[in-house]
Design a protein around this motif. Sequence first.
Motif, short mmCIF file in Angstrom:
data_model
loop_
_atom_site.label_atom_id
_atom_site.label_comp_id
_atom_site.label_asym_id
_atom_site.label_seq_id
_atom_site.Cartn_x
_atom_site.Cartn_y
_atom_site.Cartn_z
N LYS A 167 -15.27 -0.74 -12.74
CA LYS A 167 -14.24 -0.49 -13.69
C LYS A 167 -13.27 -1.58 -13.19
O LYS A 167 -12.04 -2.36 -14.27
N GLY A 168 -13.47 -2.83 -12.12
CA GLY A 168 -13.02 -4.04 -11.84
C GLY A 168 -11.72 -4.09 -11.25
O GLY A 168 -10.71 -2.39 -10.87
N ARG A 169 -10.49 -5.04 -10.88
CA ARG A 169 -9.47 -4.90 -10.74
C ARG A 169 -8.36 -3.92 -11.26
O ARG A 169 -7.47 -3.29 -9.97
N PRO A 170 -8.75 -3.92 -12.54
CA PRO A 170 -7.08 -3.06 -13.19
C PRO A 170 -7.35 -1.31 -11.99
O PRO A 170 -6.89 -1.14 -11.59
N ALA A 171 -9.11 -1.05 -11.65
CA ALA A 171 -8.55 0.76 -11.77
C ALA A 171 -8.39 0.42 -9.83
O ALA A 171 -7.66 1.43 -9.37
N VAL A 172 -9.06 -0.38 -9.55
CA VAL A 172 -8.02 -0.56 -7.67
C VAL A 172 -6.59 -0.99 -8.04
O VAL A 172 -5.94 -0.51 -6.82
N ALA A 173 -6.29 -1.71 -8.67
CA ALA A 173 -4.44 -1.78 -8.74
C ALA A 173 -3.27 -0.82 -9.18
O ALA A 173 -2.38 -0.29 -7.88
N ALA A 174 -4.69 -0.25 -9.92
CA ALA A 174 -3.67 1.49 -10.39
C ALA A 174 -3.24 2.23 -9.14
O ALA A 174 -2.68 2.65 -8.75
N PHE A 175 -5.35 2.17 -8.68
CA PHE A 175 -5.06 3.60 -7.47
C PHE A 175 -3.78 2.78 -6.14
O PHE A 175 -3.24 4.10 -5.72
N TYR A 176 -3.33 1.47 -6.15
CA TYR A 176 -2.54 1.07 -5.33
C TYR A 176 -1.53 1.97 -5.63
O TYR A 176 -0.46 1.98 -4.92
N ARG A 177 -1.17 1.47 -7.14
CA ARG A 177 0.36 1.88 -7.13
C ARG A 177 0.76 3.13 -6.88
O ARG A 177 1.18 3.24 -7.13
N GLU A 178 -0.65 4.01 -7.73
CA GLU A 178 -0.88 5.37 -7.87
C GLU A 178 -0.38 5.76 -5.86
O GLU A 178 0.82 6.92 -5.91
N ILE A 179 -0.69 4.99 -4.34
CA ILE A 179 -0.44 5.86 -3.59
C ILE A 179 0.37 5.06 -2.67
O ILE A 179 0.93 5.29 -1.42
N GLY A 180 0.95 3.76 -3.38
CA GLY A 180 1.74 3.51 -2.92
C GLY A 180 1.60 1.90 -1.72
O GLY A 180 2.20 1.29 -0.59
N ILE A 181 0.16 1.85 -2.22
CA ILE A 181 0.06 0.77 -1.69
C ILE A 181 0.02 -0.53 -1.71
O ILE A 181 0.35 -0.88 -2.57
N ARG A 182 1.15 -1.84 -0.17
CA ARG A 182 1.39 -2.40 -0.57
C ARG A 182 0.83 -4.18 -0.03
O ARG A 182 1.03 -4.98 -0.52
N SER A 183 0.74 -3.81 0.86
CA SER A 183 0.20 -5.06 1.93
C SER A 183 -0.56 -5.33 1.56
O SER A 183 -1.22 -5.97 2.90
N LEU A 184 -1.65 -4.28 1.24
CA LEU A 184 -3.93 -4.34 0.86
C LEU A 184 -3.61 -5.58 0.36
O LEU A 184 -2.96 -4.97 -0.99
N GLY A 185 -4.77 -6.21 -0.05
CA GLY A 185 -5.34 -7.23 -0.94
C GLY A 185 -6.67 -6.05 -1.59
O GLY A 185 -6.71 -4.82 -1.13
N ILE A 186 -6.64 -6.71 -2.31
CA ILE A 186 -6.97 -6.51 -3.90
C ILE A 186 -8.59 -7.34 -3.44
O ILE A 186 -8.55 -8.65 -3.63
N TYR A 187 -9.82 -6.91 -3.48
CA TYR A 187 -10.92 -7.36 -3.36
C TYR A 187 -11.78 -6.49 -4.17
O TYR A 187 -12.08 -5.10 -3.71
N VAL A 188 -12.72 -7.04 -5.01
CA VAL A 188 -13.51 -5.98 -5.67
C VAL A 188 -15.36 -6.69 -6.39
O VAL A 188 -14.95 -7.82 -6.32
N ASP A 189 -16.15 -5.91 -5.66
CA ASP A 189 -16.90 -6.44 -6.43
C ASP A 189 -18.21 -5.08 -7.28
O ASP A 189 -18.24 -4.57 -7.07
N GLN A 190 -17.18 -6.19 -8.71
CA GLN A 190 -17.69 -4.81 -9.92
C GLN A 190 -19.35 -4.82 -10.12
O GLN A 190 -19.32 -4.11 -10.82
#
Length: 160
Positions: A76-99
């Motif tokens: 599901k790509g970047r949107p799924a990862v970004a939503a997960f980061y927001r959900e658990i409060g991840i702020r300093s890790l980059g988003i990297y996706v191999d869809q």
Amino acid sequence: MNFVFHDKPRPLPEVRFVDGAGQSRSLADLRGHPLVLNIWATWCVPCRQEMPTLEGLQAALKCSDTIVVPLSIDSKGRPAVAAFYREIGIRSLGIYVDQSGDATQILGVSGIPTTLLVDRDGREIGRKIGPDDWDSPDMVALIQSRLKLRAAGVQSEPRR
């Protein structure tokens, strides 16, 4: 800690992914930095549980130029990862996706999460299959030692 370290560093094949801004990237783009490359997915329960400790590891290594690269294989790509980061409060890790999920085959990953330690020359020096407490003092010390990083707060002696 169940890391398997190689006698000699192993070259890594080309792995492509997109970053949080949607830009095409590769592991070669990160050469020159030691990496903690974690292959994971938002649907993987152990992966989800260890993510805050990967963020803690990035904070613990902030005095070095090491990059923690959590490479998601979410279809599901970047949107799924970004939503997960927001959900658990991840702020300093980059988003990297191999869809495409190709990274698992290219890197020979048999299960997730799998974490690779990569030296400045882009070579794998070791890997661990399964989750861990990445920001524990013992793990931080092991990673600093294996990636040849100076311990945080340690100043080198001035030359005379």
